[in-house]
Design an enzyme around this catalytic site. Structure first.
Site, mmCIF file in Angstrom:
data_model
loop_
_atom_site.group_PDB
_atom_site.id
_atom_site.type_symbol
_atom_site.label_atom_id
_atom_site.label_comp_id
_atom_site.label_asym_id
_atom_site.label_seq_id
_atom_site.Cartn_x
_atom_site.Cartn_y
_atom_site.Cartn_z
ATOM 1 N N ASP A 149 -42.868 -47.615 -118.838
ATOM 2 C CA ASP A 149 -43.950 -48.346 -118.177
ATOM 3 C C ASP A 149 -43.628 -49.836 -118.207
ATOM 4 O O ASP A 149 -43.007 -50.325 -119.152
ATOM 5 C CB ASP A 149 -45.290 -48.090 -118.876
ATOM 6 C CG ASP A 149 -45.811 -46.682 -118.646
ATOM 7 O OD1 ASP A 149 -45.419 -46.069 -117.644
ATOM 8 O OD2 ASP A 149 -46.608 -46.194 -119.467
ATOM 9 N N ASP A 206 -47.165 -43.665 -111.778
ATOM 10 C CA ASP A 206 -48.606 -43.615 -112.039
ATOM 11 C C ASP A 206 -49.391 -44.101 -110.825
ATOM 12 O O ASP A 206 -50.417 -43.524 -110.453
ATOM 13 C CB ASP A 206 -48.957 -44.479 -113.256
ATOM 14 C CG ASP A 206 -48.317 -43.987 -114.541
ATOM 15 O OD1 ASP A 206 -48.045 -42.769 -114.635
ATOM 16 O OD2 ASP A 206 -48.072 -44.809 -115.435
#
Length: 211
Positions: A170, A184
């Site tokens: 991330d 995401d």
């Protein structure tokens, strides 16, 4: 998965006659069907060629979303991981590389294997439903879901600490919010589009419900 197919898809049908019936059970296009289905829904009769184009759109969107996520993570790992965060918009948005063992936005770090299995199941369901797809908007939505699920599943399989337990990369860090990635984002956008299509009464098979 059978329940998901019942909600999202309808069986394939031969060319020239999609074989669909109204709530009264009469063939689409007959007088009886028109009376029974009046005010309930409008059912187009798309061809197999049209369905093929929609399937192509689904997989094109999925490949684009997956490639974008994969390239972005490779760049983040090689150039950002282990370094100080990069400010993009002052304190409002930073690029900050982290490894996430949980689900989207860092939730459920203790259930990595479960999230991996869920992502794999979602991919299988979408691929199976692709053969029943007649709607361009649904093709885009499912393509986003497929590409995002593939992106994070790739991390789960190939990254440390091990197969099916890998940590997702991330790096998008808005102020006051969880760090996330492009996979995401694709999943969330696909989910929002599905909700909007459902509110409008549009089904993946091209049926439009009129309430």
């Amino acid at each position: 998965m059978a329940e998901a197919e019942r909600i999202i898809g309808t069986p394939d049908t031969p060319d020239g006659d999609d074989g669909r019936t109204t709530a009264a059970g009469a063939p689409a296009g007959s007088d009886a069907a028109g009376e029974a289905g009046a005010g309930e829904r409008q059912t187009p009769a798309p061809s197999r060629t049209g369905r093929g184009r929609r399937i192509a759109v689904l997989f094109a969107v999925a490949v684009f979303a997956y490639a974008l996520d994969l390239v972005s993570k490779l760049l983040v790992v090689s150039r950002l991981e282990g370094h100080a965060p990069i400010r993009v918009v002052g304190d409002l948005l930073e690029l900050h590389a982290i490894r996430n063992p949980g689900a989207a936005f860092g939730f459920g770090a203790a259930f990595t294997i479960i999230f991996t299995l869920i992502a794999a199941a979602v991919i299988v369901v979408i691929i199976r439903l692709a053969r029943k797809l007649y709607s361009f908007p649904w093709a885009i939505a499912l393509g986003l879901l497929l590409g995002g699920a593939l992106g994070n599943l790739t991390d789960r399989i190939f990254r440390a600490p091990g197969v099916f337990e890998g940590e997702v990369v991330d790096f998008i860090a808005p102020k006051g919010f969880a760090v996330f990635n492009l996979a995401d984002s694709a999943i969330v956008c696909g989910g929002i589009l599905i909700v909007l299509l459902s509110f409008r009464g549009l089904d993946p098979d091209g049926t439009v419900h009129k309430d």
